[in-house]
Design an enzyme around this catalytic site. Structure first.
Site, PDB file in Angstrom:
ATOM      1  N   GLY A  11       8.403 -66.477  92.330  1.00 41.64           N
ATOM      2  CA  GLY A  11       7.688 -67.678  92.801  1.00 41.64           C
ATOM      3  C   GLY A  11       8.449 -68.937  92.437  1.00 41.64           C
ATOM      4  NE  ARG A  21      21.160 -84.402  89.521  1.00 45.17           N
ATOM      5  CZ  ARG A  21      21.179 -85.013  88.345  1.00 45.17           C
ATOM      6  NH1 ARG A  21      20.696 -84.397  87.262  1.00 45.17           N
ATOM      7  NH2 ARG A  21      21.688 -86.220  88.228  1.00 45.17           N
ATOM      8  CB  VAL A  24      25.749 -77.201  90.169  1.00 47.58           C
ATOM      9  CG1 VAL A  24      26.953 -77.654  90.991  1.00 47.58           C
ATOM     10  CG2 VAL A  24      25.054 -76.014  90.830  1.00 47.58           C
ATOM     11  CG  ASP A 103       7.057 -61.139  84.093  1.00 46.92           C
ATOM     12  OD1 ASP A 103       7.075 -61.592  85.257  1.00 46.92           O
ATOM     13  OD2 ASP A 103       6.094 -60.488  83.635  1.00 46.92           O
ATOM     14  NE  ARG A 172       2.671 -63.078  88.553  1.00 50.83           N
ATOM     15  CZ  ARG A 172       2.962 -62.635  89.762  1.00 50.83           C
ATOM     16  NH1 ARG A 172       2.506 -61.488  90.175  1.00 50.83           N
ATOM     17  NH2 ARG A 172       3.729 -63.327  90.561  1.00 50.83           N
ATOM     18  CD  GLU A 223      -3.579 -66.111  90.031  1.00 53.58           C
ATOM     19  OE1 GLU A 223      -3.874 -66.087  91.236  1.00 53.58           O
ATOM     20  OE2 GLU A 223      -2.398 -66.129  89.627  1.00 53.58           O
ATOM     21  NE  ARG A 244     -20.892 -77.722  98.065  1.00 55.58           N
ATOM     22  CZ  ARG A 244     -22.203 -77.494  98.016  1.00 55.58           C
ATOM     23  NH1 ARG A 244     -22.682 -76.476  97.327  1.00 55.58           N
ATOM     24  NH2 ARG A 244     -23.046 -78.285  98.658  1.00 55.58           N
TER      25      ARG A 244
HETATM   26  O1  F6P Z   1       4.013 -66.387  89.428  1.00 58.93           O
HETATM   27  C1  F6P Z   1       3.684 -67.541  90.117  1.00 58.93           C
HETATM   28  C2  F6P Z   1       2.463 -67.324  90.977  1.00 58.93           C
HETATM   29  O2  F6P Z   1       2.196 -68.545  91.640  1.00 58.93           O
HETATM   30  C3  F6P Z   1       1.222 -66.820  90.247  1.00 58.93           C
HETATM   31  O3  F6P Z   1       0.548 -67.811  89.531  1.00 58.93           O
HETATM   32  C4  F6P Z   1       0.426 -66.245  91.384  1.00 58.93           C
HETATM   33  O4  F6P Z   1      -0.464 -65.241  90.933  1.00 58.93           O
HETATM   34  C5  F6P Z   1       1.492 -65.663  92.271  1.00 58.93           C
HETATM   35  O5  F6P Z   1       2.710 -66.333  91.945  1.00 58.93           O
HETATM   36  C6  F6P Z   1       1.227 -65.812  93.737  1.00 58.93           C
HETATM   37  O6  F6P Z   1       2.233 -65.153  94.406  1.00 58.93           O
HETATM   38  P1  F6P Z   1       2.493 -65.276  95.971  1.00 58.93           P
HETATM   39  O7  F6P Z   1       3.069 -66.627  96.228  1.00 58.93           O
HETATM   40  O8  F6P Z   1       3.453 -64.195  96.253  1.00 58.93           O
HETATM   41  O9  F6P Z   1       1.166 -65.127  96.637  1.00 58.93           O
END
Ligand code: F6P
Length: 323
Positions: A11, A21, A24, A103, A172, A223, A244
């Site tokens: 990600g 930057r 490099v 990771d 995550r 999440e 909401r």
């Molecule tokens: O690891 C970064 C992250 O944004 C997490 O916080 C999230 O669970 C995951 O990547 C989302 O992944 P994707 O963009 O593949 O949906």
């Protein structure tokens, strides 16, 4: 080592460009050659590798995302994929890598070293802050600030309507984005995977807040800590308040990097280049990070094994201040 490649993987995270930057420009300063590898390990396997000059990284320090593009590459998890990657490095004359990612990207770099002897230095680039060997990962600070700005906006409208809001944030399996943004944003409730909380306790807290005259509540949900819809339904049923839900999603990954992420990117990038430059035997296999404001280096193995940071102190402070 004189010829290095740099890639971003997994990600994207704000600050990756600032870091590229730094890698490099610092490497060029040391008379090294730098190659950009596009779309992470995918580009290493496919040979999407191009030399980078000072000008190649102009006007990117303030940009989110990554000019090198990024990908999550399944083929790299196979020996055949890794073999192609190692072969391409020979073809292009790239002796070692700077791997900016999380990771999964670090595991890939370690495997590439263990199986094909490819040296590399990993830089923690992920908004999740889920690598415990380092106090902060690149992109975390900016992501938390993005969440904070959303919480500020939500609080205005929620207070006006006496409503509660569940703000679901990324991370995550790590609750750091939720914890830091929740504490800094004065959230009444913070739900993170590291702290199991009974939903009945949450409902009780909301009832107590109502008795105190507080009708609006911001609930920051990591999440990895539960399902927003289920939590919303249960709290609504149990307390009778209206909720909401706002899922911030990928908004958290973009945006101009904060000062902290740009400085961190520069410091980590410089350290990574130093480690590769000094590696005459082409054996370096390390990650860099920040501990107590000092730039540190660790073996991939140790870094990947490090257990959660916990942040017990911050959680306690939040529960006292955000009552
Ligand atoms: O690891 C970064 C992250 O944004 C997490 O916080 C999230 O669970 C995951 O990547 C989302 O992944 P994707 O963009 O593949 O949906």
């Amino acid at each position: 080592m004189k010829n290095i490649g740099v890639l971003t993987s997994g990600g994207d995270a704000p600050g990756m460009n600032a870091c590229v930057r730094a890698v490099v420009r610092y490497a060029l300063e040391k008379d090294m050659r730098v190659y950009g590898i596009y779309r992470g390990y995918e580009g290493l396997i496919g040979g999407d590798i191009k030399p980078l000059e000072r000008g190649s990284v102009s006007d990117i320090i303030q940009r989110g995302g990554t000019i090198l593009k990024t990908a999550r590459c399944k083929e790299f998890e196979t020996l055949a994929g890794m073999k192609k990657a190692a072969y391409n490095m020979k073809v292009f004359g790239v002796d070692g890598l700077v791997v900016i990612g999380g990771d999964g990207s670090f595991k890939g770099a370690k495997e590439l070293f263990d199986n094909f002897g490819v040296p590399s230095v990993g830089i923690p680039g992920t908004i999740d802050n889920d690598l415990a060997y380092t106090d902060y990962t690149l992109g975390f600070d900016t992501a938390v600030n993005t969440v904070l700005s959303a919480i500020n906006n939500l609080r205005d409208t929620m207070t006006s309507h006496d409503l509660a809001n569940i703000v679901e944030v990324m991370g995550r399996h790590c609750g750091d984005i939720a914890l830091f943004a929740g504490l800094a944003g004065g959230a009444e409730i913070i739900l993170i995977p590291e702290k199991k909380v009974d939903l009945e306790d949450i409902c009780e807290k909301i009832r107590e807040n109502r008795v105190k005259g507080k009708l609006s509540n911001i609930i920051v949900l990591a999440e990895g800590a539960g399902n927003a819809e289920e939590i919303q339904k249960t709290i609504e049923q149990e307390t009778g308040i209206q909720i909401r839900t706002t899922r911030l999603g990928h908004i958290q990954r973009g945006g101009t990097p904060s000062m902290a992420d740009r400085i961190l990117g520069a410091r980590l990038g410089v350290k990574a280049v130093d480690l590769l430059y000094e590696d005459h035997e082409k054996k370096v296999n390390k990650v860099v990070g920040i501990k107590n404001n000092k730039i540190v280096a660790e073996d991939y193995e140790t870094a990947l094994k490090a257990t959660s940071k916990g942040h017990e102190d911050l959680y306690t402070i939040a529960s006292i201040l955000c009552k």
